[in-house]
Scaffold this active site. Structure first.
Site, short mmCIF file in Angstrom:
data_model
loop_
_atom_site.label_atom_id
_atom_site.label_comp_id
_atom_site.label_asym_id
_atom_site.label_seq_id
_atom_site.Cartn_x
_atom_site.Cartn_y
_atom_site.Cartn_z
N ASN A 130 -19.92 29.30 -11.49
CA ASN A 130 -18.84 28.69 -12.25
C ASN A 130 -17.56 29.51 -12.12
O ASN A 130 -16.47 28.95 -11.92
CB ASN A 130 -19.25 28.57 -13.73
N LYS A 154 -8.49 34.79 -19.70
CA LYS A 154 -9.25 36.03 -19.48
C LYS A 154 -10.76 35.82 -19.48
O LYS A 154 -11.50 36.66 -19.01
CB LYS A 154 -8.88 37.05 -20.55
N GLY A 155 -11.22 34.69 -20.03
CA GLY A 155 -12.66 34.47 -20.17
C GLY A 155 -13.37 34.29 -18.84
O GLY A 155 -12.74 34.02 -17.82
N CYS A 156 -14.70 34.44 -18.87
CA CYS A 156 -15.51 34.27 -17.66
C CYS A 156 -15.98 32.83 -17.48
O CYS A 156 -16.49 32.46 -16.43
CB CYS A 156 -16.75 35.15 -17.73
N ILE A 157 -15.87 32.03 -18.53
CA ILE A 157 -16.40 30.67 -18.46
C ILE A 157 -15.26 29.65 -18.39
O ILE A 157 -14.35 29.69 -19.20
CB ILE A 157 -17.28 30.36 -19.71
#
Lengths: 168, 105
Positions: free
Chosen positions: A41, B102-105
């Site tokens: 993802n 900034k998030g990974c998802i």
């Protein structure tokens, strides 16, 4: 005497960015599957092409009858920092899984079925490993509709050509 | 941080070209950033995503994940990637004049 040396270019033919990844998912535990899905993802979010190749127990992530029941490995998992006998108690794995999933939901990481769909919708391709499919006596019908095909290792390498291979 | 000229307006940007001061943003800037990033014209669907990202950032202080973008913006994930092939969250943030998510998802 000092002399200014010109630094040789580091790997001049390599592109500065990763353009494509092929991720091998070989484990069927929650902690085996999530990193692969997160990395796939994350690749798509950066515009990087991503292929996922599910092999051995990694196939559980795309099996209709199993992908809603993926559990944390509570036995033989030193990362949990608890005695093995405790992890082996009935229901312990289910409890640990529940706890981990509620933590994940808090930081917006979807459950595995939704995550598989998200990764596929984002344009990543999903493949099942032919050798494992034959070994377990499975067929396309056993997999979620997001799976593109059952392919051999050779075909996987052909797909991965020109990109990076990640083994999880 | 550097100052650059986008659509004839001086704006503060980071090394990747994301605006660091969201108040300096306007629609002309959005269109110019889109063009420079391979989107020739911003359609209504693009704008829906860009405005959702921007509103969410301005109200909560962080950009939404791709998951909530797909669930709540009104544009499903498949279409998000058709609209922004090089990464919907990242590109919509850039066009919307907010920092890189900034998030990974």
């Amino acid at each position: 005497m000092t002399e200014l040396l010109e630094h040789p270019k580091l790997a001049p033919d390599e592109p500065a960015t990763i353009e494509k990844v092929a991720i091998v998912v070989s484990k069927g535990s929650l902690e085996g599957i999530y990193p692969a899905l997160i990395m796939a993802n994350g690749a798509r979010m950066e515009g990087i092409e991503a292929d996922l190749f599910f092999t051995f127990f990694g196939l559980d992530a795309i099996r209709k009858d199993r992908y809603e029941k993926i559990k944390v490995a509570t036995v033989g998992n030193p990362g949990l920092h608890m005695p093995t006998w405790l992890g082996a108690l009935p229901g312990f794995s289910a409890l640990a899984t529940k706890m981990m999933q509620s933590q994940m939901e808090k930081i917006d990481i979807p459950p595995i079925p939704e995550f598989v769909e998200l990764v596929a919708d984002s344009g990543a391709h999903l493949y099942a490993c032919k050798a494992t499919v034959d070994m377990f006596g499975l067929a396309m019908d056993d997999f979620v509709p997001q799976v593109d095909d059952i392919i051999s290792v050779g075909e996987f390498y052909a797909l991965a050509a020109g990109g990076q291979i990640i083994f999880t | 941080m550097t100052i650059t000229l986008i659509a004839d307006a001086p704006v503060d940007v980071d090394t990747e070209g994301f605006l660091t001061n969201s108040e300096q943003w306007n629609e002309q800037i959005a269109e110019a950033i889109a063009k420079a990033n391979g989107i020739a014209e911003l359609t209504d669907r693009h704008w829906l995503v860009v405005r959702f990202m921007r509103d969410r950032y301005l109200t909560t202080g962080s950009a939404p994940s791709i998951r909530s973008l797909g669930k709540e913006s009104g544009v499903p994930v498949k279409e998000l990637y058709q609209l922004f092939p090089k990464g919907p969250a990242k590109l919509a943030a850039k066009i919307g004049g907010i920092p890189k998510p900034k998030g990974c998802i």
